[in-house]
Design a protein around this motif. Structure first.
Motif, PDB file in Angstrom:
ATOM      1  N   LEU A 297       0.827  -1.204   0.000  1.00 59.39           N
ATOM      2  CA  LEU A 297       0.000   0.000   0.000  1.00 59.39           C
ATOM      3  C   LEU A 297       0.862   1.255   0.000  1.00 59.39           C
ATOM      4  O   LEU A 297       0.600   2.221  -0.730  1.00 59.39           O
ATOM      5  N   LEU A 298       1.919   1.268   0.803  1.00 64.86           N
ATOM      6  CA  LEU A 298       2.760   2.459   0.879  1.00 64.86           C
ATOM      7  C   LEU A 298       3.711   2.582  -0.299  1.00 64.86           C
ATOM      8  O   LEU A 298       4.425   3.586  -0.413  1.00 64.86           O
ATOM      9  N   ASP A 299       3.723   1.597  -1.191  1.00 62.93           N
ATOM     10  CA  ASP A 299       4.377   1.781  -2.488  1.00 62.93           C
ATOM     11  C   ASP A 299       3.474   2.550  -3.445  1.00 62.93           C
ATOM     12  O   ASP A 299       3.938   3.066  -4.458  1.00 62.93           O
ATOM     13  N   ARG A 300       2.190   2.631  -3.104  1.00 65.89           N
ATOM     14  CA  ARG A 300       1.240   3.382  -3.942  1.00 65.89           C
ATOM     15  C   ARG A 300       0.927   4.763  -3.383  1.00 65.89           C
ATOM     16  O   ARG A 300       0.391   5.614  -4.094  1.00 65.89           O
ATOM     17  N   LEU A 301       1.246   4.971  -2.102  1.00 64.93           N
ATOM     18  CA  LEU A 301       0.909   6.211  -1.412  1.00 64.93           C
ATOM     19  C   LEU A 301       2.148   6.857  -0.822  1.00 64.93           C
ATOM     20  O   LEU A 301       3.141   6.185  -0.561  1.00 64.93           O
TER      21      LEU A 301
END
Length: 307
Positions: A107-111
């Motif tokens: 998720l934090l690779d997208r955000l």
């Protein structure tokens, strides 16, 4: 690095209150421990204290959480910092939601999350320690505080401006509603919108990065405010209800309030914005409630990130 950190005590802890110096010291330790975190200075306070953002994630969608906008709501600063610490630990260990309760690496690779934990650093210290001998506003502050040297109820910045009445969204209406025409412990919106450097720093960061959604941590009431003058997008209420479901807080459609950060964000960007009233009691909430409140805030912020 991650395996070496397992079993270590959290960096972010609260003892007797939480001053600006505590936050700076803990941010330094977090930066040394976790490569996943970056620090960006977004401005300085009236007295020249750094207003820093901690950043985590690598994705093109930028989101934002701020805290300690109100001085005597200082407990929100370590709440947000503890959350950033757990995100960073999860990123570096590869732990996902199942093991940590926090969003995983995917998720934090997208955000990219921008967290500003101490938006009102001068006020945080004033509300806990009162006046100090070299305070440049010493005499004025005593007058603005009604002659009392007890500043525990102080919400404003060091110049007596309430930073959450500073934003250009119904600013004139809020000033008339508050009826405060000069510096005070709370409710004075300043001489004009964004005249205070702390509010201007938040607005400048927000305009530069054009966040897809924002949240501002306050205390108290265990409530989530999600609307502003019917300008919020249709998805805001559903997300607020999800935040409420995971935390036990209540999603509230608020009326009769203007000039706050959340109000301005919704008005200017027409994107989801939330004010989170953490904990319950009388401000300032006692330091002993920190872990209990964090247990509620962690799943709420996790759901906010997931969007």
């Amino acid at each position: 690095m991650a395996s070496a950190n397992r079993g270590q005590r959290p960096v972010v802890r609260v003892h007797e209150g939480y001053r600006y110096e505590d936050g700076i010291e803990q941010i330094g330790r977090l930066m040394a421990r976790y490569d996943a975190l970056r620090r960006v200075e977004i401005g300085t306070s009236v007295l020249g204290k750094s207003i820093a953002a901690l950043v985590i994630g690598n994705g093109p969608e930028h989101i934002h959480v701020n805290a300690a906008v109100h001085a005597n709501e200082w407990i929100t600063a370590p709440l947000l910092l503890r959350f950033m610490e757990e995100l960073a630990a999860g990123q570096e260990s590869g732990a996902g939601p199942e093991s940590s309760g926090c969003p995983g690496r995917e998720l934090l690779d997208r955000l990219t999350l921008w967290a500003v934990p101490m938006a009102n650093p001068d006020g945080m210290n004033l509300s806990q320690d009162g006046l100090w001998p070299a305070c440049p506003y010493r005499e004025q502050l005593l007058v603005w505080n009604g002659g009392s040297d007890n500043f525990s109820g102080w919400k404003a910045n060091i110049r007596g401006v309430d930073l959450n009445d500073q934003f250009p969204a119904g600013w004139e209406e809020e000033r008339a509603r508050r009826g405060s025409d000069g510096p005070a412990s709370q409710d004075y919106g300043g001489s004009e919108p964004l005249c205070e450097p702390e509010a201007a720093a938040l607005a400048g960061l927000t305009r530069r990065l054009r966040f897809s959604r924002v949240a501002s941590l306050h205390t108290q009431g265990r409530e989530i405010y999600w609307n502003y003058r019917e300008l919020e997008p249709a998805c805001s209420e559903a997300l607020a209800n999800r935040l409420a479901s995971v935390s036990g807080y209540k999603a509230v459609k608020l009326t009769g309030s203007d000039a706050g950060y959340k109000d301005w964000f919704i008005s200017e960007f027409r994107r989801p914005g939330f004010t989170i009233e953490a904990g319950e009691g009388v401000n300032p909430l006692p330091a002993g409630q920190f872990e209990t409140i964090y247990a509620e805030i962690k799943p709420l912020l996790t759901e906010f990130i997931r969007g």
